[in-house]
Structures are given as C-alpha cells and as structure tokens.
Scaffold this active site. Structure first.
Site, PDB file in Angstrom:
ATOM      1  N   TYR A  51       6.913  31.962  -8.588  1.00 45.24           N
ATOM      2  CA  TYR A  51       6.553  30.755  -7.848  1.00 45.24           C
ATOM      3  C   TYR A  51       6.383  31.061  -6.359  1.00 45.24           C
ATOM      4  CZ  TYR A  51       8.303  28.364 -12.064  1.00 45.24           C
ATOM      5  OH  TYR A  51       8.532  27.950 -13.361  1.00 45.24           O
ATOM      6  N   GLY A 197       7.813  20.167 -18.662  1.00 48.19           N
ATOM      7  CA  GLY A 197       6.656  19.303 -18.865  1.00 48.19           C
ATOM      8  C   GLY A 197       6.937  18.026 -19.636  1.00 48.19           C
ATOM      9  N   ALA A 200       4.287  15.345 -19.338  1.00 47.77           N
ATOM     10  CA  ALA A 200       2.921  15.697 -19.762  1.00 47.77           C
ATOM     11  C   ALA A 200       1.916  15.556 -18.612  1.00 47.77           C
ATOM     12  CB  ALA A 200       2.497  14.843 -20.954  1.00 47.77           C
ATOM     13  N   GLU A 206       4.525   6.336 -14.881  1.00 48.04           N
ATOM     14  CA  GLU A 206       3.977   4.991 -14.693  1.00 48.04           C
ATOM     15  C   GLU A 206       2.496   5.025 -14.319  1.00 48.04           C
ATOM     16  OE1 GLU A 206       5.571   1.677 -14.992  1.00 48.04           O
ATOM     17  OE2 GLU A 206       6.446   3.172 -16.328  1.00 48.04           O
TER      18      GLU A 206
END
Length: 307
Positions: A51, A197, A200, A206
């Site tokens: 990362y 995840g 998704a 929301e």
C-alpha cells in the site's frame, strides 16, 4: 466493541477492523481516522507493504506507536516492488519473505507483527518454502501468527493442508457470497475468515448505485448484470432494510456467520468510519433477516482456480 478470536490463536480482534489501504498519504488525516477507530474500540488494523509502496505502513506505525501493546497490527507480504522500475511482481520465496518482514518492522516501528499474511498466491507457488518462512518467523519472534489473503480455492485448500494459518482474508459481501462454500472446510480446520470488501465497492452503502463505476455500469458486478444489480439493490432496500441502513445490513450479514472473525471496510474519513462503527454496533441480524437477504441474492461459486 465486541471481539472475536482469529482461528485458534490468542488474537481477539474487534469484530470490525480498519482496512488501512484507503487512509491515503495525508498523515494528519490518517491519524484522525485511526484515532477515531481507537476511541470506538477498534483494536485491529490491517495494512500491507504494497500500500503506497510502504508509506501506509509508516503512517499506521506512527499513528499506533503510543498504543502498541493494546492493538493488533496485521500486514502482508509477497508483492515485491523494491526491485522493479514500475509496479510490482509476485515473490513468495522464503528469502524474500524473511527479508521483507524486517522492512515492514522498520516502517511500522515495532519489534514484532501480530499477524502476517501472504498477499495472494497461485497454485504454481512453492508453498512449502513460503510456509517454512512463516513458521521460522514465528519461532524467531518476528511475527505472532500468520495467514493468507486469497480467493483461489486450490490455493486455500493447499495451504490449509500444510500450514498453521489462522485465517483466510476473502472478499465477502451480500453481492459476493462465494466464501460461504468454504466455511465448513475452514471451520473444520479452525481457520477464520477476515472479510474484506463487505460493502462491495460502496454498492451496499447508503449511496448504492451512485457509487457504481463506469466499468460496473457497463459490465455489472461479478454475477450481476447492471440491470440485475439495480433490481437486487432495490429489493434489498425494500424488503430487508426497512429498519436498518444499507451499511448495517451489509456488515451485519457478514458478521452473522461465525466463520467471520472480523469485517474490515476501509474509511477515507472519520465520518465514514463512524457510519460503519454505528452499523456494526447495531443489533445482529435475526434468522429471518438472514433468510430474506440470502433469498434475494445469489450464492455464487468460484469458477476458476479449482481442482
């Protein structure tokens, strides 16, 4: 925040950890996110040497140095970027793993890593050599436990049969239920799932389809065409999320499975993190709620990398 055991280890992690990949490189903002996590009972922080090419480990280490003994730090190895001009290459060799861990320790500014994970893997890898490296690192005190991050069934089965891994990190959400096929096998080996995840790519937040990329709009998401995605998200909202936010439904769905030790959504702001903390601290899904959402969604299978 409630804690769960990873595998048969003595690591008890908050049921939601912080996926650190999305912290970014603004150290001040990253520290605010980490501090918000700590203030709300999160003790599990997951980074990787890949990362931001090591910078993420440095930021995480700096942010946690005052609470080192109170947290569980996980990082990953295998994607080698220090000997190529651009990008990275896969290297699960014993020599590289035992060298890379020392670089991670230095960047994290710690004397040991609580949880060290192989960041991928193919069936062509020399797993015996990789596992030997992790076992030696345990004996030498550089790491406490180890696991793998993989969605390839043949890799998972191979490593399960030869190692003392404590978890498999897998992409797992209501829109990607493929790990459910492997829960019984993992339970038999007392190996947990770390769920990455879980929202998704934001589709189960929301914001739902407003988070859909151009690629998703064109090709859909996994086994869902875009029209199917529109329909399933609408159905979930109408039939299963009456009294819950989409974030809550999505995170609680993963946590409804005892195989899951922790969910690790990322967060790019304290506000986003607080939304997810509120979601995981809500009431668990009832058996009826689980039945409804499983009926509305697909139980897909991994089609590739199988025996």
């Amino acid at each position: 925040m409630d804690k769960r055991q990873i595998g048969s280890s003595d690591l008890y992690v908050s049921k939601m950890g912080l996926g650190c990949m999305s912290l970014g490189t603004d150290e001040k903002q990253a520290k605010e996110i980490v501090q918000t996590a700590l203030e709300n009972g999160i003790n599990y922080f997951d980074t990787a040497d890949l990362y931001d090419f090591g910078r993420n480990e440095e930021i995480v280490g700096n942010a946690l140095k005052e609470v080192r003994d109170d947290v569980i730090i996980a990082t990953k190895v295998g994607n080698r970027w220090n000997d190529v001009s651009e990008g990275w290459r896969w290297d699960p060799s014993k020599e590289y793993i035992k060298s890379a861990v020392k670089d991670s320790l230095s960047r994290l500014k710690v004397e040991y890593i609580d949880y060290y994970q192989l960041h991928g893997g193919t069936i062509e890898d020399n797993f015996e050599e990789s596992i030997e490296a992790f076992e030696e690192l345990k004996e030498e005190g550089y790491i406490r436990y180890y696991g793998i991050s993989s969605i390839r069934p043949n890799v998972i089965k191979k490593v399960l049969s030869q190692s003392s891994i404590q978890s498999v990190m897998m992409q797992y959400s209501l829109l990607d239920r493929r790990p459910e096929e492997w829960m019984e096998l993992l339970d038999d080996h007392r190996v947990s799932i770390i769920a990455r995840g879980p929202l998704a790519k934001g589709l189960l937040s929301e914001k739902m389809l407003s988070k859909a990329s151009d690629k998703i709009k064109e090709n859909g998401y996994l086994d869902y065409s875009y029209p199917e995605l529109e329909e399933v998200l609408r159905s979930i909202r109408e039939k299963a999320a009456d009294n819950r936010s989409m974030n809550e439904l999505a995170l609680q769905y993963d946590l409804a499975h005892s195989s899951v030790a922790s969910v690790i959504p990322g967060a790019s702001s304290p506000r986003q993190l607080k939304e997810n903390i509120e979601a995981v601290n809500g009431p668990p899904l009832s058996a009826e709620e689980v039945e409804v959402v499983t009926r509305l969604t697909k139980l897909s299978r991994y089609q590739q990398h199988r025996d």
